[in-house]
Design a protein around this motif. Sequence first.
Motif, PDB file in Angstrom:
ATOM      1  N   LYS A  97       0.827  -1.214   0.000  1.00 22.98           N
ATOM      2  CA  LYS A  97       0.000   0.000   0.000  1.00 22.98           C
ATOM      3  C   LYS A  97       0.860   1.262   0.000  1.00 22.98           C
ATOM      4  N   ASP A  98       2.011   1.218   0.665  1.00 27.04           N
ATOM      5  CA  ASP A  98       2.920   2.364   0.612  1.00 27.04           C
ATOM      6  C   ASP A  98       3.377   2.603  -0.824  1.00 27.04           C
ATOM      7  N   GLY A  99       3.721   1.521  -1.513  1.00 28.38           N
ATOM      8  CA  GLY A  99       4.190   1.652  -2.885  1.00 28.38           C
ATOM      9  C   GLY A  99       3.115   2.170  -3.817  1.00 28.38           C
ATOM     10  N   LEU A 100       1.908   1.632  -3.713  1.00 28.37           N
ATOM     11  CA  LEU A 100       0.818   2.079  -4.584  1.00 28.37           C
ATOM     12  C   LEU A 100       0.454   3.540  -4.311  1.00 28.37           C
ATOM     13  N   THR A 101       0.502   3.941  -3.056  1.00 36.78           N
ATOM     14  CA  THR A 101       0.191   5.326  -2.713  1.00 36.78           C
ATOM     15  C   THR A 101       1.230   6.270  -3.307  1.00 36.78           C
ATOM     16  N   ALA A 102       2.510   5.883  -3.241  1.00 37.00           N
ATOM     17  CA  ALA A 102       3.565   6.702  -3.838  1.00 37.00           C
ATOM     18  C   ALA A 102       3.399   6.776  -5.351  1.00 37.00           C
ATOM     19  N   LEU A 103       3.049   5.669  -5.978  1.00 36.99           N
ATOM     20  CA  LEU A 103       2.836   5.671  -7.428  1.00 36.99           C
ATOM     21  C   LEU A 103       1.682   6.597  -7.800  1.00 36.99           C
ATOM     22  N   HIS A 104       0.598   6.551  -7.022  1.00 40.21           N
ATOM     23  CA  HIS A 104      -0.532   7.447  -7.251  1.00 40.21           C
ATOM     24  C   HIS A 104      -0.071   8.908  -7.248  1.00 40.21           C
ATOM     25  N   ARG A 105       0.768   9.244  -6.284  1.00 44.73           N
ATOM     26  CA  ARG A 105       1.233  10.624  -6.145  1.00 44.73           C
ATOM     27  C   ARG A 105       2.162  11.038  -7.283  1.00 44.73           C
ATOM     28  N   LEU A 106       2.992  10.130  -7.767  1.00 38.97           N
ATOM     29  CA  LEU A 106       4.008  10.458  -8.751  1.00 38.97           C
ATOM     30  C   LEU A 106       3.465  10.619 -10.164  1.00 38.97           C
ATOM     31  N   GLU A 170      -8.456  -0.118  -4.225  1.00 43.73           N
ATOM     32  CA  GLU A 170      -8.629   0.895  -3.187  1.00 43.73           C
ATOM     33  C   GLU A 170      -7.865   2.179  -3.502  1.00 43.73           C
ATOM     34  N   ILE A 171      -6.621   2.046  -3.969  1.00 44.31           N
ATOM     35  CA  ILE A 171      -5.736   3.203  -4.098  1.00 44.31           C
ATOM     36  C   ILE A 171      -5.689   3.749  -5.524  1.00 44.31           C
ATOM     37  N   LEU A 172      -5.887   2.877  -6.503  1.00 43.02           N
ATOM     38  CA  LEU A 172      -5.848   3.277  -7.914  1.00 43.02           C
ATOM     39  C   LEU A 172      -7.167   2.881  -8.577  1.00 43.02           C
ATOM     40  N   LYS A 191      -4.486   8.205 -14.561  1.00 37.88           N
ATOM     41  CA  LYS A 191      -4.919   9.126 -13.515  1.00 37.88           C
ATOM     42  C   LYS A 191      -5.848  10.183 -14.107  1.00 37.88           C
ATOM     43  N   PRO A 192      -6.976  10.435 -13.463  1.00 36.86           N
ATOM     44  CA  PRO A 192      -7.865  11.478 -13.980  1.00 36.86           C
ATOM     45  C   PRO A 192      -7.139  12.823 -14.054  1.00 36.86           C
ATOM     46  N   ALA A 193      -7.534  13.623 -15.029  1.00 38.48           N
ATOM     47  CA  ALA A 193      -6.934  14.942 -15.171  1.00 38.48           C
ATOM     48  C   ALA A 193      -7.276  15.832 -13.984  1.00 38.48           C
ATOM     49  N   THR A 194      -8.431  15.598 -13.381  1.00 39.02           N
ATOM     50  CA  THR A 194      -8.827  16.298 -12.159  1.00 39.02           C
ATOM     51  C   THR A 194      -9.321  15.259 -11.168  1.00 39.02           C
ATOM     52  N   PRO A 195      -9.071  15.447  -9.858  1.00 38.21           N
ATOM     53  CA  PRO A 195      -9.532  14.474  -8.865  1.00 38.21           C
ATOM     54  C   PRO A 195     -11.049  14.349  -8.889  1.00 38.21           C
ATOM     55  N   PRO A 196     -11.586  13.127  -8.704  1.00 33.82           N
ATOM     56  CA  PRO A 196     -13.030  12.965  -8.608  1.00 33.82           C
ATOM     57  C   PRO A 196     -13.596  13.847  -7.495  1.00 33.82           C
ATOM     58  N   ALA A 197     -14.813  14.292  -7.679  1.00 31.67           N
ATOM     59  CA  ALA A 197     -15.443  15.164  -6.696  1.00 31.67           C
ATOM     60  C   ALA A 197     -15.421  14.515  -5.324  1.00 31.67           C
ATOM     61  N   GLY A 198     -14.945  15.281  -4.340  1.00 28.17           N
ATOM     62  CA  GLY A 198     -14.945  14.782  -2.955  1.00 28.17           C
ATOM     63  C   GLY A 198     -13.806  13.852  -2.648  1.00 28.17           C
ATOM     64  N   ARG A 199     -12.852  13.674  -3.595  1.00 26.73           N
ATOM     65  CA  ARG A 199     -11.734  12.741  -3.341  1.00 26.73           C
ATOM     66  C   ARG A 199     -10.445  13.398  -3.798  1.00 26.73           C
ATOM     67  N   GLY A 200      -9.853  14.210  -2.963  1.00 25.51           N
ATOM     68  CA  GLY A 200      -8.589  14.845  -3.271  1.00 25.51           C
ATOM     69  C   GLY A 200      -7.433  13.941  -2.914  1.00 25.51           C
ATOM     70  N   LEU A 201      -6.246  14.362  -3.289  1.00 23.05           N
ATOM     71  CA  LEU A 201      -5.069  13.548  -2.996  1.00 23.05           C
ATOM     72  C   LEU A 201      -4.852  13.361  -1.508  1.00 23.05           C
ATOM     73  N   ALA A 202      -5.291  14.326  -0.720  1.00 26.92           N
ATOM     74  CA  ALA A 202      -5.104  14.210   0.729  1.00 26.92           C
ATOM     75  C   ALA A 202      -5.878  13.050   1.304  1.00 26.92           C
ATOM     76  N   GLU A 203      -6.867  12.550   0.542  1.00 24.87           N
ATOM     77  CA  GLU A 203      -7.664  11.446   1.057  1.00 24.87           C
ATOM     78  C   GLU A 203      -7.057  10.091   0.730  1.00 24.87           C
ATOM     79  N   ILE A 204      -6.015  10.072  -0.092  1.00 27.58           N
ATOM     80  CA  ILE A 204      -5.334   8.812  -0.407  1.00 27.58           C
ATOM     81  C   ILE A 204      -4.356   8.549   0.718  1.00 27.58           C
ATOM     82  N   LYS A 205      -4.652   7.586   1.560  1.00 27.74           N
ATOM     83  CA  LYS A 205      -3.853   7.337   2.743  1.00 27.74           C
ATOM     84  C   LYS A 205      -2.876   6.186   2.500  1.00 27.74           C
ATOM     85  N   SER A 206      -1.753   6.274   3.165  1.00 22.21           N
ATOM     86  CA  SER A 206      -0.769   5.175   3.064  1.00 22.21           C
ATOM     87  C   SER A 206      -1.213   4.034   3.949  1.00 22.21           C
TER      88      SER A 206
END
Length: 206
Positions: A97-106, A170-172, A191-206
Motif C-alpha cells: 500500500k505504501d508503494g501504490l500510494t507513492a505511485l498514485h502521487r508520482l 482501493e488506491i488506484l 490518472k484522472p486529469a482532475t480528482p473525482p469530486a470529494g476525493r482529493g489527494l489528501a484522502e489517499i492514505k498510506s
Amino acid sequence: MSDDPYWNHNTHYHPWLLAQAPDSARTVLDIGCGDGLLARKFGRRGLTVHGVDLDPVILDTAAPATNVTVEQADFLDLPGTFDLVTAVASLHHVPLKDGLTALHRLVAPGGTLAVVGLWRFDIRTDFPYLALLPGIWAFDTLHRPKLSGPDAHLRDPEDTYPEIRAAAAEILPGARLRRRALLRYTLLWHKPATPPAGRGLAEIKS
C-alpha cells in the motif's frame, strides 16, 4: 527488441511498457531502472526520462544516454510528478500500500502508470496458472542464448495476486490488472486529469 544485450522475464514486457506512453507524454519516471535499459528506450523516443534505483552498484553500470538521468533514490520519498511512471519488478520491494500510494502521487494528472510486477504464488488462487509453466520453461529455453540481466538485488514477493488487486482497487480506482505469462502481472492505470469530486489527494492514505 532483438538488439537488446540480454533477455529476461522483465525485458520481455518492454514493448508493452513502451506502448503505454501517451502521445502527449513528455516526462517518464522509471522506478527500479537498474542499468537503464528501459530508460534508454524511452529516451530514444524523445522523452525526458528519470530513472531511480536504490542500488548504487547497478546504477554505475547505466550507460550515459541522451534525455536520460539516473539517481540513487527511494521512490517512496521522490518529489514531483511525471506523465508516465513505470515500475518493473520493483513494487514488491516495498510495502504494497505504501508503494501504490507513492505511485498514485508520482503520476501527473492525466498521466499513466504502467507496472510489471511479481506476486506470491498461492496454489488456492493460482492453480490454473500451473498449466502455463511448461510453456514458460520452453520459452526460456528458446531465449537461453540471451537469458541474462544485470546483477540486481532480488526479493521474493510477499503479496498474493488477490491482495494486489484489492489494494489497487482501493488506491488506484479503475486500474486494470492482468496475470501474464512468464510469472508476471501487469497493472495499467490512467490518472484522472482532475480528482473525482470529494476525493482529493489528501484522502489517499498510506
